[in-house]
Write an enzyme that holds these catalytic residues in place. Structure first.
Site, PDB file in Angstrom:
ATOM      1  N   CYS A  31       7.718  31.398  18.774  1.00 29.99           N
ATOM      2  CA  CYS A  31       8.165  30.220  18.044  1.00 29.99           C
ATOM      3  C   CYS A  31       7.229  29.802  16.911  1.00 29.99           C
ATOM      4  O   CYS A  31       6.094  29.436  17.136  1.00 29.99           O
ATOM      5  CB  CYS A  31       8.289  29.088  19.063  1.00 29.99           C
ATOM      6  N   CYS A  90      17.982  33.961  18.318  1.00 33.25           N
ATOM      7  CA  CYS A  90      17.191  32.764  18.606  1.00 33.25           C
ATOM      8  C   CYS A  90      17.138  31.937  17.329  1.00 33.25           C
ATOM      9  O   CYS A  90      16.648  32.413  16.298  1.00 33.25           O
ATOM     10  CB  CYS A  90      15.788  33.192  19.046  1.00 33.25           C
ATOM     11  N   HIS A  93       5.957  24.369  31.928  1.00 37.02           N
ATOM     12  CA  HIS A  93       4.557  24.785  31.697  1.00 37.02           C
ATOM     13  C   HIS A  93       3.527  24.152  32.624  1.00 37.02           C
ATOM     14  O   HIS A  93       2.403  24.649  32.735  1.00 37.02           O
ATOM     15  CB  HIS A  93       4.113  24.568  30.243  1.00 37.02           C
ATOM     16  N   CYS A 139       3.051  20.255  20.999  1.00 35.06           N
ATOM     17  CA  CYS A 139       2.485  21.047  22.097  1.00 35.06           C
ATOM     18  C   CYS A 139       1.377  21.917  21.490  1.00 35.06           C
ATOM     19  O   CYS A 139       1.612  22.658  20.533  1.00 35.06           O
ATOM     20  CB  CYS A 139       3.566  21.926  22.734  1.00 35.06           C
ATOM     21  N   SER A 156      17.105  25.030  24.784  1.00 38.56           N
ATOM     22  CA  SER A 156      15.781  24.919  25.398  1.00 38.56           C
ATOM     23  C   SER A 156      15.138  23.613  24.922  1.00 38.56           C
ATOM     24  O   SER A 156      15.077  23.351  23.725  1.00 38.56           O
ATOM     25  CB  SER A 156      14.929  26.111  24.971  1.00 38.56           C
ATOM     26  N   CYS A 215       1.645  25.806  20.736  1.00 33.78           N
ATOM     27  CA  CYS A 215       2.812  26.282  19.988  1.00 33.78           C
ATOM     28  C   CYS A 215       2.531  26.230  18.486  1.00 33.78           C
ATOM     29  O   CYS A 215       2.097  25.204  17.960  1.00 33.78           O
ATOM     30  CB  CYS A 215       4.027  25.412  20.331  1.00 33.78           C
ATOM     31  N   CYS A 248       8.239  20.730  13.917  1.00 31.38           N
ATOM     32  CA  CYS A 248       8.498  20.093  15.205  1.00 31.38           C
ATOM     33  C   CYS A 248       7.498  18.950  15.371  1.00 31.38           C
ATOM     34  O   CYS A 248       6.347  19.065  14.968  1.00 31.38           O
ATOM     35  CB  CYS A 248       8.325  21.097  16.337  1.00 31.38           C
ATOM     36  N   GLU A 273      12.611  30.011  10.783  1.00 33.02           N
ATOM     37  CA  GLU A 273      12.744  31.382  11.267  1.00 33.02           C
ATOM     38  C   GLU A 273      13.972  31.560  12.167  1.00 33.02           C
ATOM     39  O   GLU A 273      14.402  30.619  12.818  1.00 33.02           O
ATOM     40  CB  GLU A 273      11.566  31.750  12.168  1.00 33.02           C
TER      41      GLU A 273
END
Ligand code: SAH
Length: 354
Positions: free
Chosen positions: A332, A101, A213, A112, A188, A115, A108, A88
């Site tokens: 995300c 972005c 976080h 996490c 990031s 996410c 990934c 995306e």
């Protein structure tokens, strides 16, 4: 097969061997100044355009485009040409600037729990060309509305510092050829300490954002599993060193999760960490976006405001990122992760996306 935004200028000069020398300038300007597909670079002869389109296809196939109701956020879902993995890109218009972005990996591996991308797992690294092309394609869309791209944030799917060499290749192209300055580029990271250290050795002072976080190891181990390998003390030291080397203020991102990391004590712990940096870290508060695989919800608007106030009272600058495009699942990985890929007419509402 090579794709269009992969070759460096020098690589392209070899591909253009036998053509007059000025063709390289025409092509490069067409690609990176005007964001044109070679078919539309009218300064090039038709035969050359055709050869380029055949030998250097674009790497992103547009599958779906979701636009927020007021049109200020556009989310692209692409399939990668080579192996069809979904990724995306989000284009956000503000009053006097526009931000893109970009994703840096298909999926990934950081896992996490809150996410959407982390829930879906890892496919592969994106190449430099695949990252750069996201910027170009978004800029092409923006140009049709007479808008220019001002900022790039590496905050889409994936962990940029797990794919640092390709991400750096993209930074150089975006900086050197598209012409966006380093202070308008933000990487990031979940907190890959060796990656932060590598970034500190790179020549351009890009902004560093760290997805914190949690400000105590016991909680961060749960929310951001890589914390077990790179705990807060190590992470903070690498941020201090980055700040010292680059002279760029560091940002901490904090997704506010109801009853999990939004208490007064959490704010005090966070402020303590921020104030260990000089100048102190800036905090970006993000009310948690709900995702299918995570039961907890985001903090209430009142709690978000109180948390932000407390940080400010403690001397820490904090802003709240408004949840742009919540109705189009712009957080995300939410559009690409774990769902069948279909072409859907726009606009797409959050409840349509399963
Ligand atoms: N892997 C990188 C960049 C991608 S995520 C990183 O971790 O920083 C970009 C930001 O969105 C991170 O701060 C991430 O923690 C946050 N994020 C992920 N899922 C979210 C969700 N459901 N709600 C709010 N923020 C989320």
């Amino acid at each position: 097969m090579n794709t269009l935004y992969e070759p460096t200028r020098e690589d392209l000069s070899h591909i253009l061997e036998g053509e007059p020398r000025y063709r390289l300038d025409q092509l490069w300007t067409g690609l990176y100044t005007h964001f044109l597909h070679p078919n539309n670079i009218s300064t090039l002869p038709a035969a050359l355009r055709q050869r380029l389109a055949q030998n250097l296809p674009e790497s992103l196939i547009e599958v779906k485009r979701a636009e927020s109701d007021n049109g200020d956020t556009i989310k692209f879902l692409w399939n990668l040409l080579h192996d069809q993995h979904p990724i995306e890109t989000v284009l956000m218009y503000y009053e006097n600037r526009a931000t893109v972005c970009v994703s840096t990996q298909a999926g990934c591996a950081m896992a996490c729990g809150f996410c959407a991308t982390g829930q879906a797992g890892f496919n592969r690294h994106l190449t430099t060309g695949e990252i750069v092309e996201q910027v170009v394609r978004a800029a092409r869309e923006a140009a049709q509305h007479n808008r220019r791209i001002d900022n790039i944030v590496f905050m889409g799917m994936g962990e940029p510092l797990a794919n640092e060499p390709n991400v750096w290749g993209a930074v150089e192209r975006i900086h050197g050829d598209i012409g966006i300055s380093a202070r308008h580029l933000t990487i990031s990271t979940v907190g890959i300490v060796p990656g932060i250290r590598t970034l500190a050795t790179r020549p351009l002072p890009v902004n560093l954002a760290v997805s914190l976080h949690a400000a105590r190891n016991s909680l961060r181990d749960e929310l951001v599993p890589i914390n077990k390998r790179y705990p807060l003390e190590m992470l903070l030291q690498s941020c201090k060193d980055y700040l010292y080397t680059k002279n760029r203020r560091v940002t901490f991102e904090w997704a506010l999760i109801d009853g999990v990391n939004d208490t007064d004590q959490d704010a005090r712990e966070l402020a303590d960490l921020c104030l260990q940096l000089t100048p102190s870290a800036h905090v970006n508060l993000i009310p948690l976006n709900p995702t299918p695989g995570w039961p907890t919800v985001g903090s209430s608007p009142a709690r978000v405001a109180a948390f932000q106030r407390l940080l400010r009272d403690l001397g820490v600058n904090a802003t709240t990122r408004n949840n742009r495009g919540t109705e189009i699942a712009a957080a995300c990985g939410q559009l690409a992760a774990g769902q069948p890929v279909t072409v859907t007419p726009k606009p797409i509402r959050h409840h349509d996306i399963k």
